[in-house]
Scaffold this motif. Structure first.
Motif, PDB file in Angstrom:
ATOM      1  N   SER A   1     -19.368  -7.882 -90.211  1.00 46.18           N
ATOM      2  CA  SER A   1     -19.382  -7.307 -88.866  1.00 46.18           C
ATOM      3  C   SER A   1     -18.041  -7.561 -88.185  1.00 46.18           C
ATOM      4  CB  SER A   1     -20.526  -7.880 -88.025  1.00 46.18           C
ATOM      5  OG  SER A   1     -20.437  -9.287 -87.914  1.00 46.18           O
ATOM      6  N   ALA A   2     -17.629  -6.586 -87.377  1.00 43.77           N
ATOM      7  CA  ALA A   2     -16.429  -6.700 -86.557  1.00 43.77           C
ATOM      8  C   ALA A   2     -16.827  -6.382 -85.126  1.00 43.77           C
ATOM      9  CB  ALA A   2     -15.342  -5.752 -87.041  1.00 43.77           C
ATOM     10  N   TYR A   3     -16.231  -7.057 -84.158  1.00 40.24           N
ATOM     11  CA  TYR A   3     -16.686  -6.919 -82.782  1.00 40.24           C
ATOM     12  C   TYR A   3     -15.534  -7.079 -81.799  1.00 40.24           C
ATOM     13  CZ  TYR A   3     -16.620 -12.010 -83.424  1.00 40.24           C
ATOM     14  OH  TYR A   3     -16.248 -13.290 -83.729  1.00 40.24           O
ATOM     15  N   GLY A   4     -15.779  -6.557 -80.606  1.00 36.75           N
ATOM     16  CA  GLY A   4     -14.881  -6.756 -79.486  1.00 36.75           C
ATOM     17  C   GLY A   4     -15.700  -6.852 -78.213  1.00 36.75           C
ATOM     18  N   TYR A   5     -15.424  -7.862 -77.398  1.00 33.80           N
ATOM     19  CA  TYR A   5     -16.150  -8.077 -76.139  1.00 33.80           C
ATOM     20  C   TYR A   5     -15.142  -8.223 -75.002  1.00 33.80           C
ATOM     21  CZ  TYR A   5     -19.858  -9.117 -79.463  1.00 33.80           C
ATOM     22  OH  TYR A   5     -20.763  -9.036 -80.508  1.00 33.80           O
ATOM     23  N   TRP A   6     -15.296  -7.370 -73.979  1.00 29.93           N
ATOM     24  CA  TRP A   6     -14.424  -7.393 -72.818  1.00 29.93           C
ATOM     25  C   TRP A   6     -15.281  -7.772 -71.611  1.00 29.93           C
ATOM     26  CZ3 TRP A   6     -14.129  -4.286 -76.936  1.00 29.93           C
ATOM     27  CH2 TRP A   6     -12.883  -4.118 -77.543  1.00 29.93           C
ATOM     28  N   LEU A   7     -15.042  -8.960 -71.062  1.00 29.25           N
ATOM     29  CA  LEU A   7     -15.843  -9.494 -69.963  1.00 29.25           C
ATOM     30  C   LEU A   7     -14.993  -9.561 -68.700  1.00 29.25           C
ATOM     31  CD1 LEU A   7     -17.366 -10.417 -72.551  1.00 29.25           C
ATOM     32  CD2 LEU A   7     -17.895 -12.562 -71.356  1.00 29.25           C
TER      33      LEU A   7
ATOM     34  N   GLY B   1     -13.076 -10.089 -83.018  1.00 23.08           N
ATOM     35  CA  GLY B   1     -13.288 -10.949 -84.166  1.00 23.08           C
ATOM     36  C   GLY B   1     -13.972 -10.253 -85.316  1.00 23.08           C
ATOM     37  N   VAL B   2     -14.142 -11.010 -86.403  1.00 25.87           N
ATOM     38  CA  VAL B   2     -14.794 -10.515 -87.612  1.00 25.87           C
ATOM     39  C   VAL B   2     -15.646 -11.634 -88.194  1.00 25.87           C
ATOM     40  CG1 VAL B   2     -12.833 -11.151 -89.071  1.00 25.87           C
ATOM     41  CG2 VAL B   2     -14.421  -9.355 -89.825  1.00 25.87           C
TER      42      VAL B   2
ATOM     43  N   ALA C   1     -12.107 -15.257 -84.622  1.00 26.01           N
ATOM     44  CA  ALA C   1     -11.934 -14.425 -83.427  1.00 26.01           C
ATOM     45  C   ALA C   1     -10.715 -14.907 -82.656  1.00 26.01           C
ATOM     46  CB  ALA C   1     -13.182 -14.472 -82.548  1.00 26.01           C
ATOM     47  N   ARG C   2     -10.181 -13.999 -81.860  1.00 26.93           N
ATOM     48  CA  ARG C   2      -9.039 -14.301 -81.001  1.00 26.93           C
ATOM     49  C   ARG C   2      -9.399 -13.907 -79.582  1.00 26.93           C
ATOM     50  NH1 ARG C   2      -4.251 -17.336 -81.060  1.00 26.93           N
ATOM     51  NH2 ARG C   2      -2.501 -16.193 -80.163  1.00 26.93           N
ATOM     52  N   GLN C   3      -9.239 -14.829 -78.639  1.00 29.38           N
ATOM     53  CA  GLN C   3      -9.619 -14.586 -77.251  1.00 29.38           C
ATOM     54  C   GLN C   3      -8.399 -14.656 -76.340  1.00 29.38           C
ATOM     55  OE1 GLN C   3     -12.056 -17.370 -74.427  1.00 29.38           O
ATOM     56  NE2 GLN C   3     -13.553 -15.981 -75.379  1.00 29.38           N
ATOM     57  N   HIS C   4      -8.312 -13.660 -75.429  1.00 29.09           N
ATOM     58  CA  HIS C   4      -7.240 -13.595 -74.438  1.00 29.09           C
ATOM     59  C   HIS C   4      -7.852 -13.547 -73.036  1.00 29.09           C
ATOM     60  CE1 HIS C   4      -3.849 -12.502 -77.225  1.00 29.09           C
ATOM     61  NE2 HIS C   4      -4.873 -12.138 -77.972  1.00 29.09           N
ATOM     62  N   ASP C   5      -7.034 -13.860 -72.050  1.00 29.31           N
ATOM     63  CA  ASP C   5      -7.445 -13.668 -70.660  1.00 29.31           C
ATOM     64  C   ASP C   5      -7.632 -12.178 -70.405  1.00 29.31           C
ATOM     65  OD1 ASP C   5      -4.638 -12.683 -69.323  1.00 29.31           O
ATOM     66  OD2 ASP C   5      -4.323 -14.191 -70.879  1.00 29.31           O
ATOM     67  N   HIS C   6      -8.420 -11.862 -69.363  1.00 31.95           N
ATOM     68  CA  HIS C   6      -8.740 -10.464 -69.075  1.00 31.95           C
ATOM     69  C   HIS C   6      -9.077 -10.320 -67.602  1.00 31.95           C
ATOM     70  CE1 HIS C   6     -10.126  -6.400 -69.818  1.00 31.95           C
ATOM     71  NE2 HIS C   6     -11.324  -6.668 -69.318  1.00 31.95           N
TER      72      HIS C   6
ATOM     73  N   ARG D   1      -5.766 -17.509 -65.300  1.00 33.24           N
ATOM     74  CA  ARG D   1      -5.026 -18.227 -66.340  1.00 33.24           C
ATOM     75  C   ARG D   1      -4.636 -17.279 -67.460  1.00 33.24           C
ATOM     76  NH1 ARG D   1      -9.038 -23.536 -66.630  1.00 33.24           N
ATOM     77  NH2 ARG D   1      -8.370 -24.474 -64.661  1.00 33.24           N
ATOM     78  N   ARG D   2      -3.530 -17.589 -68.108  1.00 31.17           N
ATOM     79  CA  ARG D   2      -3.055 -16.797 -69.228  1.00 31.17           C
ATOM     80  C   ARG D   2      -3.199 -17.612 -70.509  1.00 31.17           C
ATOM     81  NH1 ARG D   2      -4.099 -13.820 -66.096  1.00 31.17           N
ATOM     82  NH2 ARG D   2      -2.819 -12.444 -64.812  1.00 31.17           N
ATOM     83  N   PHE D   3      -3.837 -17.041 -71.517  1.00 30.84           N
ATOM     84  CA  PHE D   3      -4.073 -17.797 -72.748  1.00 30.84           C
ATOM     85  C   PHE D   3      -4.339 -16.840 -73.917  1.00 30.84           C
ATOM     86  CE2 PHE D   3      -8.066 -17.400 -70.420  1.00 30.84           C
ATOM     87  CZ  PHE D   3      -8.922 -16.863 -71.373  1.00 30.84           C
ATOM     88  N   ALA D   4      -4.149 -17.363 -75.114  1.00 33.62           N
ATOM     89  CA  ALA D   4      -4.500 -16.691 -76.365  1.00 33.62           C
ATOM     90  C   ALA D   4      -4.994 -17.790 -77.297  1.00 33.62           C
ATOM     91  CB  ALA D   4      -3.311 -15.955 -76.952  1.00 33.62           C
ATOM     92  N   LEU D   5      -6.295 -17.797 -77.575  1.00 30.93           N
ATOM     93  CA  LEU D   5      -6.942 -18.914 -78.260  1.00 30.93           C
ATOM     94  C   LEU D   5      -7.754 -18.419 -79.459  1.00 30.93           C
ATOM     95  CD1 LEU D   5      -8.232 -20.704 -75.029  1.00 30.93           C
ATOM     96  CD2 LEU D   5      -6.234 -21.366 -76.391  1.00 30.93           C
ATOM     97  N   ASP D   6      -7.845 -19.256 -80.485  1.00 30.95           N
ATOM     98  CA  ASP D   6      -8.533 -18.890 -81.725  1.00 30.95           C
ATOM     99  C   ASP D   6      -9.915 -19.524 -81.812  1.00 30.95           C
ATOM    100  OD1 ASP D   6      -6.436 -17.367 -82.689  1.00 30.95           O
ATOM    101  OD2 ASP D   6      -5.485 -19.082 -83.688  1.00 30.95           O
ATOM    102  N   TYR D   7     -10.798 -18.812 -82.507  1.00 37.48           N
ATOM    103  CA  TYR D   7     -12.130 -19.330 -82.868  1.00 37.48           C
ATOM    104  C   TYR D   7     -12.266 -19.249 -84.382  1.00 37.48           C
ATOM    105  CZ  TYR D   7     -17.158 -19.511 -83.646  1.00 37.48           C
ATOM    106  OH  TYR D   7     -18.407 -19.848 -84.117  1.00 37.48           O
ATOM    107  N   TRP D   8     -12.775 -20.347 -84.984  1.00 35.39           N
ATOM    108  CA  TRP D   8     -13.013 -20.387 -86.425  1.00 35.39           C
ATOM    109  C   TRP D   8     -14.411 -20.950 -86.708  1.00 35.39           C
ATOM    110  CZ3 TRP D   8      -9.980 -18.411 -90.200  1.00 35.39           C
ATOM    111  CH2 TRP D   8      -8.629 -18.175 -89.907  1.00 35.39           C
ATOM    112  N   LEU D   9     -15.051 -20.404 -87.719  1.00 33.82           N
ATOM    113  CA  LEU D   9     -16.296 -20.964 -88.228  1.00 33.82           C
ATOM    114  C   LEU D   9     -16.306 -20.849 -89.740  1.00 33.82           C
ATOM    115  CD1 LEU D   9     -19.258 -22.041 -87.910  1.00 33.82           C
ATOM    116  CD2 LEU D   9     -19.961 -19.639 -87.944  1.00 33.82           C
ATOM    117  N   VAL D  10     -16.597 -21.958 -90.403  1.00 34.02           N
ATOM    118  CA  VAL D  10     -16.821 -21.970 -91.847  1.00 34.02           C
ATOM    119  C   VAL D  10     -18.102 -22.754 -92.082  1.00 34.02           C
ATOM    120  CG1 VAL D  10     -15.932 -22.639 -94.100  1.00 34.02           C
ATOM    121  CG2 VAL D  10     -14.343 -21.899 -92.314  1.00 34.02           C
ATOM    122  N   GLU D  11     -19.099 -22.110 -92.713  1.00 32.00           N
ATOM    123  CA  GLU D  11     -20.412 -22.747 -92.869  1.00 32.00           C
ATOM    124  C   GLU D  11     -21.011 -22.427 -94.240  1.00 32.00           C
ATOM    125  OE1 GLU D  11     -23.784 -23.062 -89.639  1.00 32.00           O
ATOM    126  OE2 GLU D  11     -24.263 -21.385 -90.984  1.00 32.00           O
TER     127      GLU D  11
END
Length: 401
Positions: free
Chosen positions: A206-212, A226-227, A248-253, A258-268
């Motif tokens: 799955s691939a996704y995009g969320y704009w909040l 993210g994917v 996934a990669r998250q940015h401010d919106h 605040r201004r940021f570019a942050l990563d999310y990782w999961l390995v399970e």
């Protein structure tokens, strides 16, 4: 019997009476979900221990489909049984630990579904929405009050195994209830897009995009792309290899200051052998020392420990290494269906080398017949460099009619 209990009883009676009457027309299917829970919390740094005895009654009707159209209407009542010996986030009892289950009577869901053909579905109205493992968008089913969205959702299935989702939400009804300043996010501009493909004998990609964009809570405004890949692979006999990998990669919106570019990782990775399973996981929500990656619409209780110490990611980020073991008693004996689970977490920061603490979780769940389920849960958080030592204990009985 206090007034809240009386109101709950009257609400239940009215809902059940109306759904029974409608059921006689064979045009609708009534349903109900009744849950009693006792939640006990002992938290260092607070003078009092919490004891939340609450009853949640949820009842509704689902209409039969007519020319592709159907509807769901669902009401909910939450009552405190006995003394309110906890901080429900709106009663001002700050000497007690928080248990986010305030009393309430509300319209939980009310939506219209249109399915002109099997490959296309449109849903509009107040609804519970769950995507993938609910890490980014979920209905927070553990709390007595759901998180629901006033939204429009379109789902298409253009090919076998493939699905496309689009979501637009203009209001978020959060678990804290309408009396809380944070209970409702109004005038939101939330868009979600998800594409998924099930690969036979491999898993689902799955691939996704969320704009909040959340005007009342600008710091929760973000855009995330993210994917995810998750599935089960037979390895011979009764053995199954379990896995989930996500980035996934998250940015401010929007109005986020605040201004940021942050990563999310999961390995399970994990393994399942008959009724037993064991998983090891590493989840990383990056922080830069000023702001951490956030997932405000997630089913947060399902992640990073049941003590709920990381509902908001610390500014220095969160690194969670965990082991998760489960066993469900098979067969038809007196213990058949009993589920036992134990989880261990080790927490730290992603920047600054901070050791936050560790946590043990345990669960036992047992079905009483076909309609009732008994559940007991325990969470013990031991703090090092974040928050304080906390012990939580739950006893619950639930029936679905």
């Amino acid at each position: 019997m206090n007034q809240a209990v009386c109101r709950t009883a009257l609400t239940l009676a009215a809902l059940l009476a109306s759904t029974a009457a409608l059921a006689e027309t064979q045009a609708v299917t009534p349903y109900a979900d009744i849950r009693y829970r006792l939640e006990l919390v002992d938290q260092d740094g607070l003078a009092e221990q919490a004891a939340a005895s609450t009853l949640r009654v949820r009842a509704g009707v689902k209409t039969a489909e007519w020319h592709g159209l159907s509807a769901v209407v669902e009401g909910e009542a939450i009552a405190v049984l006995g003394e309110t010996s906890y901080n429900d986030t709106v009663n001002g009892k700050t000497a007690y630990p928080v248990v986010a289950d305030p009393s309430d009577i509300s319209l939980n869901q009310a939506y219209l579904r249109w399915r002109p053909k099997a490959e296309l579905e449109l849903v509009g109205g107040r609804q519970a929405v769950n995507f993938d493992n609910q890490r980014w968008i979920g209905s927070v089913g553990w709390r007595q009050n759901d998180q629901t969205l006033d939204a429009v959702r379109v789902t298409a299935k253009p090919a076998r195994g493939a699905s496309l989702d689009y979501l637009y939400a203009w209001r978020v009804n959060r678990v804290f209830g309408p009396d809380s300043p944070q209970g409702i996010w109004r005038d939101t501009d939330i868009h979600g897009v998800r594409a998924a493909y099930a690969i036979k004998d491999v898993g689902t990609l799955s691939a996704y995009g969320y704009w909040l964009e959340v005007p009342s809570q600008p710091s929760s405004s973000s855009r995330t792309v993210g994917v995810r890949m998750a599935g089960e692979l037979p390895v011979g006999g009764e053995g199954t290899f379990l896995y989930a990998v996500e980035y996934a990669r998250q940015h401010d919106h929007g109005a986020n200051p605040r201004r940021f570019a942050l990563d999310y990782w999961l390995v399970e990775p994990g393994v399942k052998i008959g009724p037993a399973s064991l998983k090891a996981g590493y989840e990383r929500l990056e922080g830069n020392g000023t702001v951490g990656l956030q997932t405000p619409l997630a089913t947060l209780h399902a992640f990073n420990g049941w003590a709920d110490k990381f509902l908001s990611t610390p500014a220095s980020g969160l690194r969670d290494f965990y082991l998760d073991a489960a066993y469900k008693v098979p067969g038809k004996g007196p213990l058949a269906g009993l589920t036992l689970r134990a989880v261990w977490h080790e927490y730290g920061s992603t920047t600054g080398g901070i050791a936050y603490g560790r946590e043990w979780n345990a669960l036992a769940s047992y079905p009483l017949g076909k309609r009732f389920t008994l559940t007991a849960k325990l969470a013990r958080y031991e703090a090092d460099g974040f928050a304080t030592d906390t012990t939580k204990l739950w006893f619950q009985i639930e029936t679905k009619l």
